[in-house]
Write a protein that holds these residues in place. Structure first.
Motif, PDB file in Angstrom:
ATOM      1  N   THR A  29      -1.972  33.279  40.809  1.00 45.28           N
ATOM      2  CA  THR A  29      -2.315  31.903  41.176  1.00 45.28           C
ATOM      3  C   THR A  29      -3.667  31.508  40.585  1.00 45.28           C
ATOM      4  O   THR A  29      -4.449  32.348  40.136  1.00 45.28           O
ATOM      5  CB  THR A  29      -2.333  31.705  42.705  1.00 45.28           C
ATOM      6  N   TYR A  30      -3.912  30.198  40.629  1.00 47.12           N
ATOM      7  CA  TYR A  30      -5.098  29.612  40.014  1.00 47.12           C
ATOM      8  C   TYR A  30      -5.666  28.617  41.008  1.00 47.12           C
ATOM      9  O   TYR A  30      -4.944  27.722  41.465  1.00 47.12           O
ATOM     10  CB  TYR A  30      -4.648  28.896  38.739  1.00 47.12           C
ATOM     11  N   HIS A  55      -0.680  30.773  36.705  1.00 49.23           N
ATOM     12  CA  HIS A  55      -0.612  29.435  37.289  1.00 49.23           C
ATOM     13  C   HIS A  55      -1.731  28.613  36.662  1.00 49.23           C
ATOM     14  O   HIS A  55      -2.750  29.155  36.221  1.00 49.23           O
ATOM     15  CB  HIS A  55      -0.807  29.478  38.802  1.00 49.23           C
ATOM     16  N   LEU A 110       1.117  23.308  37.698  1.00 47.66           N
ATOM     17  CA  LEU A 110       1.002  22.623  38.987  1.00 47.66           C
ATOM     18  C   LEU A 110      -0.008  21.505  38.925  1.00 47.66           C
ATOM     19  O   LEU A 110      -0.957  21.563  38.140  1.00 47.66           O
ATOM     20  CB  LEU A 110       0.541  23.623  40.052  1.00 47.66           C
ATOM     21  N   ARG A 111       0.151  20.542  39.820  1.00 48.83           N
ATOM     22  CA  ARG A 111      -0.868  19.522  39.960  1.00 48.83           C
ATOM     23  C   ARG A 111      -2.075  20.094  40.695  1.00 48.83           C
ATOM     24  O   ARG A 111      -3.205  19.951  40.279  1.00 48.83           O
ATOM     25  CB  ARG A 111      -0.289  18.340  40.768  1.00 48.83           C
ATOM     26  N   GLY A 112      -1.818  20.774  41.826  1.00 48.09           N
ATOM     27  CA  GLY A 112      -2.896  21.296  42.668  1.00 48.09           C
ATOM     28  C   GLY A 112      -3.157  20.380  43.838  1.00 48.09           C
ATOM     29  O   GLY A 112      -2.803  19.191  43.810  1.00 48.09           O
ATOM     30  N   ASP A 113      -3.740  20.956  44.877  1.00 46.56           N
ATOM     31  CA  ASP A 113      -4.065  20.167  46.078  1.00 46.56           C
ATOM     32  C   ASP A 113      -5.280  19.294  45.822  1.00 46.56           C
ATOM     33  O   ASP A 113      -6.144  19.639  45.021  1.00 46.56           O
ATOM     34  CB  ASP A 113      -4.355  21.102  47.261  1.00 46.56           C
ATOM     35  N   ALA A 116       2.147  17.205  37.973  1.00 42.19           N
ATOM     36  CA  ALA A 116       2.614  18.397  37.262  1.00 42.19           C
ATOM     37  C   ALA A 116       3.566  18.044  36.118  1.00 42.19           C
ATOM     38  O   ALA A 116       3.599  18.742  35.101  1.00 42.19           O
ATOM     39  CB  ALA A 116       3.290  19.343  38.251  1.00 42.19           C
ATOM     40  N   SER A 164       6.778  23.912  40.587  1.00 39.73           N
ATOM     41  CA  SER A 164       7.010  24.039  42.030  1.00 39.73           C
ATOM     42  C   SER A 164       8.203  23.192  42.470  1.00 39.73           C
ATOM     43  O   SER A 164       8.575  22.226  41.797  1.00 39.73           O
ATOM     44  CB  SER A 164       5.775  23.546  42.781  1.00 39.73           C
ATOM     45  N   TYR A 177      10.038  21.934  46.551  1.00 41.22           N
ATOM     46  CA  TYR A 177       9.769  21.936  47.991  1.00 41.22           C
ATOM     47  C   TYR A 177      11.049  21.650  48.778  1.00 41.22           C
ATOM     48  O   TYR A 177      11.378  20.482  49.023  1.00 41.22           O
ATOM     49  CB  TYR A 177       8.683  20.888  48.315  1.00 41.22           C
ATOM     50  N   HIS A 228       7.454  18.107  49.995  1.00 40.80           N
ATOM     51  CA  HIS A 228       5.999  18.255  49.833  1.00 40.80           C
ATOM     52  C   HIS A 228       5.320  17.385  50.892  1.00 40.80           C
ATOM     53  O   HIS A 228       5.759  16.252  51.125  1.00 40.80           O
ATOM     54  CB  HIS A 228       5.592  17.817  48.421  1.00 40.80           C
ATOM     55  N   SER A 259       4.716  13.805  50.035  1.00 44.68           N
ATOM     56  CA  SER A 259       5.837  13.001  49.534  1.00 44.68           C
ATOM     57  C   SER A 259       6.365  12.052  50.585  1.00 44.68           C
ATOM     58  O   SER A 259       6.438  12.409  51.751  1.00 44.68           O
ATOM     59  CB  SER A 259       6.983  13.927  49.158  1.00 44.68           C
ATOM     60  N   ASP A 307      10.537  13.730  45.893  1.00 51.22           N
ATOM     61  CA  ASP A 307      10.310  15.098  45.409  1.00 51.22           C
ATOM     62  C   ASP A 307      11.288  15.459  44.292  1.00 51.22           C
ATOM     63  O   ASP A 307      10.927  16.053  43.277  1.00 51.22           O
ATOM     64  CB  ASP A 307      10.543  16.093  46.555  1.00 51.22           C
ATOM     65  N   LYS A 322       9.771  16.835  35.805  1.00 58.25           N
ATOM     66  CA  LYS A 322       9.232  18.109  35.314  1.00 58.25           C
ATOM     67  C   LYS A 322      10.270  18.823  34.428  1.00 58.25           C
ATOM     68  O   LYS A 322       9.937  19.360  33.380  1.00 58.25           O
ATOM     69  CB  LYS A 322       8.807  18.994  36.498  1.00 58.25           C
TER      70      LYS A 322
HETATM   71  P1  FAD Z   1       3.688  17.723  41.762  1.00 55.90           P
HETATM   72  O1  FAD Z   1       4.928  18.416  41.371  1.00 55.90           O
HETATM   73  O2  FAD Z   1       3.005  16.867  40.774  1.00 55.90           O
HETATM   74  O3  FAD Z   1       3.988  16.853  43.041  1.00 55.90           O
HETATM   75  C1  FAD Z   1       4.529  17.438  44.232  1.00 55.90           C
HETATM   76  C2  FAD Z   1       5.191  16.382  45.088  1.00 55.90           C
HETATM   77  O4  FAD Z   1       4.223  15.536  45.653  1.00 55.90           O
HETATM   78  C3  FAD Z   1       6.089  15.550  44.250  1.00 55.90           C
HETATM   79  O5  FAD Z   1       7.377  15.943  44.492  1.00 55.90           O
HETATM   80  C4  FAD Z   1       5.800  14.120  44.615  1.00 55.90           C
HETATM   81  O6  FAD Z   1       6.883  13.578  45.299  1.00 55.90           O
HETATM   82  C5  FAD Z   1       4.601  14.189  45.488  1.00 55.90           C
HETATM   83  N1  FAD Z   1       3.472  13.528  44.905  1.00 55.90           N
HETATM   84  C6  FAD Z   1       2.780  13.873  43.819  1.00 55.90           C
HETATM   85  N2  FAD Z   1       1.758  13.048  43.595  1.00 55.90           N
HETATM   86  C7  FAD Z   1       1.815  12.146  44.584  1.00 55.90           C
HETATM   87  C8  FAD Z   1       1.057  11.028  44.929  1.00 55.90           C
HETATM   88  N3  FAD Z   1      -0.012  10.663  44.211  1.00 55.90           N
HETATM   89  N4  FAD Z   1       1.413  10.323  46.024  1.00 55.90           N
HETATM   90  C9  FAD Z   1       2.480  10.689  46.771  1.00 55.90           C
HETATM   91  N5  FAD Z   1       3.260  11.749  46.489  1.00 55.90           N
HETATM   92  C10 FAD Z   1       2.932  12.446  45.424  1.00 55.90           C
HETATM   93  N6  FAD Z   1      -1.823  25.427  44.217  1.00 55.90           N
HETATM   94  C11 FAD Z   1      -2.925  25.880  43.581  1.00 55.90           C
HETATM   95  O7  FAD Z   1      -4.005  25.303  43.736  1.00 55.90           O
HETATM   96  N7  FAD Z   1      -2.895  26.984  42.763  1.00 55.90           N
HETATM   97  C12 FAD Z   1      -1.736  27.669  42.556  1.00 55.90           C
HETATM   98  O8  FAD Z   1      -1.723  28.665  41.815  1.00 55.90           O
HETATM   99  C13 FAD Z   1      -0.545  27.208  43.211  1.00 55.90           C
HETATM  100  N8  FAD Z   1       0.634  27.842  43.017  1.00 55.90           N
HETATM  101  C14 FAD Z   1       1.778  27.331  43.605  1.00 55.90           C
HETATM  102  C15 FAD Z   1       3.003  27.970  43.343  1.00 55.90           C
HETATM  103  C16 FAD Z   1       4.178  27.485  43.894  1.00 55.90           C
HETATM  104  C17 FAD Z   1       5.487  28.180  43.577  1.00 55.90           C
HETATM  105  C18 FAD Z   1       4.134  26.345  44.772  1.00 55.90           C
HETATM  106  C19 FAD Z   1       5.403  25.836  45.411  1.00 55.90           C
HETATM  107  C20 FAD Z   1       2.927  25.713  45.037  1.00 55.90           C
HETATM  108  C21 FAD Z   1       1.737  26.184  44.456  1.00 55.90           C
HETATM  109  N9  FAD Z   1       0.508  25.562  44.673  1.00 55.90           N
HETATM  110  C22 FAD Z   1      -0.632  26.051  44.043  1.00 55.90           C
HETATM  111  C23 FAD Z   1       0.405  24.403  45.586  1.00 55.90           C
HETATM  112  C24 FAD Z   1       0.415  23.055  44.844  1.00 55.90           C
HETATM  113  O9  FAD Z   1      -0.688  22.953  43.981  1.00 55.90           O
HETATM  114  C25 FAD Z   1       0.362  21.952  45.887  1.00 55.90           C
HETATM  115  O10 FAD Z   1       1.528  21.933  46.665  1.00 55.90           O
HETATM  116  C26 FAD Z   1       0.017  20.570  45.354  1.00 55.90           C
HETATM  117  O11 FAD Z   1      -0.277  19.705  46.452  1.00 55.90           O
HETATM  118  C27 FAD Z   1       1.108  19.902  44.539  1.00 55.90           C
HETATM  119  O12 FAD Z   1       1.197  20.454  43.283  1.00 55.90           O
HETATM  120  P2  FAD Z   1       2.606  20.309  42.500  1.00 55.90           P
HETATM  121  O13 FAD Z   1       2.488  20.920  41.192  1.00 55.90           O
HETATM  122  O14 FAD Z   1       3.693  20.758  43.380  1.00 55.90           O
HETATM  123  O15 FAD Z   1       2.625  18.718  42.363  1.00 55.90           O
END
Ligand code: FAD
Length: 300
Positions: free
Chosen positions: A48-49, A77, A106-109, A128, A146, A148, A152, A155, A161, A168
């Protein structure tokens, strides 16, 4: 590799997720875990990152060692939150220089933590899907993303989602790894909707063997994962009984995987929490064979 794993492991393919260590002790634990779990011949492992690059150096260092000093196929990641496009490309360059050719994009939190408002960096990738597109333009990498099954937390609904997952996949993702979940019916419903939306990439369940139910409950909600009440019942009164707790934890994860296999799923991404005993206990219950054993078997 997959053909041997498949023939010896009843078609079940596994990958492992690790996180970068934050102390010398944690570093030792990671490498002991990596060595022990390598015997299970995973398809790939990932590291992870920290969102916003908070773990860039330890992630790079762990990934470098895995690529150059172990036989493991390794993915890093990568998140794009809080970074300009140029920043993200500099990080990608660093990973490429290390030998990385597989990413979990990933987008990240949000910087304020899960639940706070997400603001894309004005000069960065907004989500992402855009990051996947950027990686795909850079080279022929293997890209996971990722998914969900229980939505998420940010979402509006599952449809949003699935829409994001579709973007993606269209931008070049090879597979989706799911957030952990314990409700296989919810996963199956989600999987059916993903396929109905025309998304063809594998959706690989993320399996979380439960090291500690109390701790897991603390962050499950923020991840968008529910904890069904039957789990409380399985772990009831086991707080002080470490041995029995480990046995129940291995049973629960193995039963979940066996049920998913019956539903036609054969790839699993296992959240190891950088510990091997519980993960190995799960794989033993599934009847999977360690590499050494299977090689000896093949030679006999
Ligand atoms: P995205 O795929 O871009 O979006 C996720 C969902 O959120 C989308 O389906 C969309 O509906 C919704 N969304 C996106 N943007 C918005 C918006 N602006 N407003 C409303 N809804 C929106 N985190 C880390 O920091 N480091 C890691 O290494 C890491 N590894 C992970 C590995 C896995 C397998 C998973 C499932 C999660 C991981 N995460 C990690 C957590 C992830 O970064 C968070 O869940 C983050 O909030 C969303 O990133 P994502 O890539 O899923 O986003």
């Amino acid at each position: 590799m997959s053909s041997r794993s498949e023939s010896h492991n009843a078609g079940i393919r596994i990958s492992f997720e690790f996180f970068p260590p934050k102390s010398e002790e944690a570093e030792q634990q990671l490498w002991n875990t990596v060595e022990e779990l390598s015997d299970w011949d995973p398809e790939f492992v990932s590291v992870t990152y920290g969102a916003g690059g908070s773990t860039k150096a330890p992630t790079l260092s762990a990934v470098r060692k895995m690529i150059h000093e172990t036989p493991l196929t390794t993915a890093s990641h990568l998140t794009c939150v809080g970074a300009t496009r140029e920043d993200t490309h500099r990080v990608i360059d660093e990973f490429l220089a290390t030998g990385v050719r597989r990413f979990v994009a990933l987008r990240g939190d949000p910087p304020g933590g899960v639940g706070s408002a997400y603001q894309p960096h004005p000069g960065g990738y907004a989500n992402a899907a855009e990051l996947v597109g950027a990686l795909r333009e850079r080279g022929d990498f293997d890209i996971s993303v990722s998914a969900y099954p229980e939505k998420h937390p940010e979402s509006r609904d599952t449809a949003a989602d699935i829409d994001m997952l579709k973007r993606k996949a269209e931008n070049g993702a090879d597979r989706a790894l799911t957030q952990f979940f314990f409700d296989n019916d919810a996963f199956e419903r989600y999987h059916d909707r993903v396929r109905a939306a025309g998304i063809k990439i594998p959706v690989v369940p993320g399996i979380m063997p439960i090291q500690n139910l109390t701790q897991l409950k603390r962050f499950a909600g923020a991840c968008g994962a529910s904890i069904p009440s039957w789990l409380d019942e399985r772990f009831d009164d086991l707080d002080d009984n470490i041995e029995e707790r480990a046995k129940v934890a291995a049973d629960v994860a193995a039963e979940q995987i066996q049920d998913l296999v019956r539903r036609g799923i054969h790839e699993f991404h296992i959240y190891t929490m950088n510990r091997s005993p519980l993960v190995s206990a799960v794989l033993e219950r599934l009847g999977l064979q360690r590499k050494v054993a299977s090689q000896a078997g093949a030679a006999a």
